[in-house]
Design an enzyme around this catalytic site. Structure first.
Site, short mmCIF file in Angstrom:
data_model
loop_
_atom_site.label_atom_id
_atom_site.label_comp_id
_atom_site.label_asym_id
_atom_site.label_seq_id
_atom_site.Cartn_x
_atom_site.Cartn_y
_atom_site.Cartn_z
N LYS A 1 0.85 -1.18 0.00
CA LYS A 1 0.00 0.00 0.00
C LYS A 1 0.89 1.23 0.00
CE LYS A 1 -4.09 1.43 -0.51
NZ LYS A 1 -4.81 1.05 -1.71
N SER B 1 -8.49 -0.53 -5.36
CA SER B 1 -8.79 -0.06 -4.02
C SER B 1 -10.30 0.14 -3.86
CB SER B 1 -8.01 1.23 -3.71
OG SER B 1 -6.64 0.95 -3.58
#
Length: 622
Positions: free
Chosen positions: A206, A412
């Site tokens: 991430k 996402s």
């Protein structure tokens, strides 16, 4: 003495009445003149577009190819055009391009297609492939396709490669650079400014927040990014090499190999493009003009070859006010394009409330039998994503199937809103996954201390008074990280339930890592590969529909906006084209400025009420 002020008062009173009357006359003249101009533009059909006989359609795309245009106020657009300005970031609907090419294929007046991509800016590979497929369908009609320009960048050349003949100017060039992902990193700058970043995340990959805690890309981020970039580049090379009958080695140049070929071409980029098989001939503009006159004849005024440009042909063939048949069964299409933000958002951005409202409209309409959610988003607010996903669940509970159709991006939060669909369709080159969340909080207590500004006070609890001007306590930081951990667990648990996987299996392929659509299908994150039409057909099949209409559900324009939009479309013919001052800025410098501004703007506009985001900031290509 009392009469003198009275006389002065009368003089000024008469003078004011004269000025006021003159003002009203001038304002009325301007008003009625503008009114006359509006009605003349609306009702004068002299600018009606007529497709010439035996003509070429020029595909002169100007701007970015998008799934959905952002909202532009028609009044502002009209004033900008009237003052000689140009839209700063023009957009072209993918659907308009495809429909235009499909119409031209069967139009007996259109004898050839000319691809002139000189002003095409950004476009995802999926969108380019969709346009390329439409060009191939045009070619199947037996009509020739030509492409020309002074200079082709990578996106422009991709479309040009579908032509039967490709020409560039003898002083032109074709530049294929490959794909890259470079970002601007601010760690040292924040340290020098004494700004303290507080970062909360879950997921090895991430990397959305790396620019605020590093000065370079982490190794895990490099590994993950290289994997999907290599897959996209392989797909690009395969398409272009097939179109141009080349080997992929001719496209995949090393700097040393490119230099050797350029030296052989005596430094001429155009000659290099010809020698390498990228183009068929080097032609000046005059030579192209004469060649095309030989193909389709002269234009009406005789100065050029007979042609109609993309926007004019679109206006001639597209119904500006499509009617929805209230009696037919429908597959509803709802576009979710852009960053996911909380609340109501305009077209071109996904709003938790506004997009959920569109889904609710489809759910409550008895004639809608199935729904396709077309996603083109790198994510955003986790809360808004969940509001949208809950509405998808309600549609399914009502007995209507939902198909998620992924365009260039569905990562996402874009994957979050897709996960609950009955089926997920993606392009092989969709950028998806990036299952992970993060939170970020910048505090400025040290920066303010440098200039003598301090914050102090008292509170009844440790949670009161959290502010960017005060340090963030370790305990409060732990509270936020605990919330982030819960959010990530909820994300992977939801995906596991929807995809018939275990949370552990999802976690192994999550961690914020980005995948292409083809790889995501292998991993079980995507069901099938295909485009929007394939997803619509799948939705109809699930709903048991053999006869149906497709209904694009969008935010309805107000009566004012409809009037101004119609007026704008008709009035443009009366307004002269002028060069914007903005276009005089060197394009490379402008691109870097825009990129830097966008890096900050993407973070600045996020408005999740809990400060938790599922956003793939690393998904965009350079």
């Amino acid at each position: 003495m009392s009469e003198k002020p009275s006389v002065i008062k009368k003089v000024f009173s008469k003078l004011w009445r004269i000025i006021n009357t003159a003002r009203k006359i001038i304002v009325n003249l301007i008003f009625f003149g503008l009114l006359f101009f509006i009605f003349s533009a609306l009702f004068d059909d002299s600018d009606q577009v007529v497709v010439p006989v035996n003509t070429a359609l020029v595909l002169d795309l100007k701007g970015d190819i998008v799934e959905q245009k952002r909202r532009v106020d028609p009044q502002e657009a009209l004033m900008q055009e009237a003052l000689g300005g140009e839209e700063e970031n023009p957009e072209i609907l993918l659907a308009d391009i495809i429909n235009t090419l499909n119409n031209a294929k069967d139009d007996s007046n259109i004898k050839a297609l000319v691809i002139y991509p000189q002003n095409l800016r950004s476009a995802g590979l999926h969108h380019l492939q969709e346009v390329g497929a439409a060009i191939n369908r045009f070619k199947d009609s037996g009509k020739p396709v030509f492409a020309y320009g002074d200079y082709f960048n990578q996106n422009q050349f991709y479309l040009a490669s579908y032509a039967d003949k490709v020409w560039i100017n003898p002083e032109g060039a074709v530049m294929l650079e490959g794909y890259g992902r470079y970002r601007t990193y601010f760690k040292s700058a924040l340290e020098k400014l004494n700004v303290t970043p507080h970062i909360f995340k879950v997921g090895t990959y991430k990397s959305a927040i790396e620019p605020f805690i590093r000065d370079d890309m982490s190794e895990p981020a490099k590994v993950a990014n290289r994997a999907w970039l290599d897959q996209l580049w392989a797909s690009y090379k395969e398409d272009v090499s097939t179109n141009r009958n080349l080997s992929t080695d001719q496209i995949d140049e090393t700097a040393q190999g490119f230099l050797a070929k350029l030296e052989k071409a005596e430094g001429s980029f155009a000659q290099y493009a010809l020698d390498n098989g990228f183009v068929d001939e080097l032609k000046t503009r005059e030579e192209i003009r004469l060649t095309m006159i030989g193909e389709v004849g002269k234009s009406k005024n005789g100065s050029h070859y007979s042609q109609i440009d993309f926007s004019a042909y679109l206006k001639a063939t597209k119904n500006p006010y499509p009617m929805v048949n209230p009696m037919t069964d429908k597959v509803a299409v709802i576009i979710a394009k852009g960053n996911i933000l909380n609340g109501h958002q305009p077209p071109g951005t996904i709003g938790g409330d506004s997009t959920a409202k569109l889904l609710r409209k489809a759910r409550l309409d008895d004639k809608v039998k199935a729904v396709v959610l077309r996603v083109d988003s790198g994510g955003g607010s986790a809360y808004a994503s969940e509001i949208i996903r809950q509405e998808v669940e309600l549609i399914k509970a009502s007995g209507k199937p939902v198909i998620a159709s992924m365009a260039n991006y569905a990562a996402s939060g874009g994957y979050w809103i897709s996960a609950s669909a009955n089926e997920i369709w993606a392009s092989p080159n969709t950028i998806t996954g990036s299952i992970g969340i993060f939170g970020m909080f910048l505090s400025f207590e040290n920066a303010l201390d440098k200039i003598g500004i301090h914050t102090d006070g008292i509170a009844t609890t440790d949670l009161a008074g959290i502010s960017p001007t005060r340090p963030l306590s370790k305990d409060v930081g732990n509270i936020i990280q605990t919330s982030i951990n819960r959010g990530y667990k909820s994300f992977i648990t939801m995906v596991a339930e929807q995809r018939n996987m275990t949370p552990e299996e999802v976690d192994n392929i999550a961690q914020g890592r980005v995948w292409t659509g083809a790889k995501a299908q292998e991993l079980g994150l995507v069901d099938k590969l295909g485009n929007l039409d394939d997803a619509i057909a799948a939705a109809a099949e699930r709903a048991g529909l053999s006869v149906y209409d497709t209904w694009l559900i969008e935010k309805e324009l107000s009566a004012r906006d409809l009037f101004l939009q119609g007026f704008l479309d008709n009035a443009m013919a009366y307004l002269p084209e002028q060069e914007s001052e903005l276009t005089k800025v060197h394009p490379s410098l402008k691109q870097q400025i825009v990129k830097l501004v966008n890096e900050f703007e993407q973070i600045n506009q996020l408005n999740d009420p809990n400060g938790i985001y599922s956003f793939c900031l690393t998904c965009e290509l350079n």
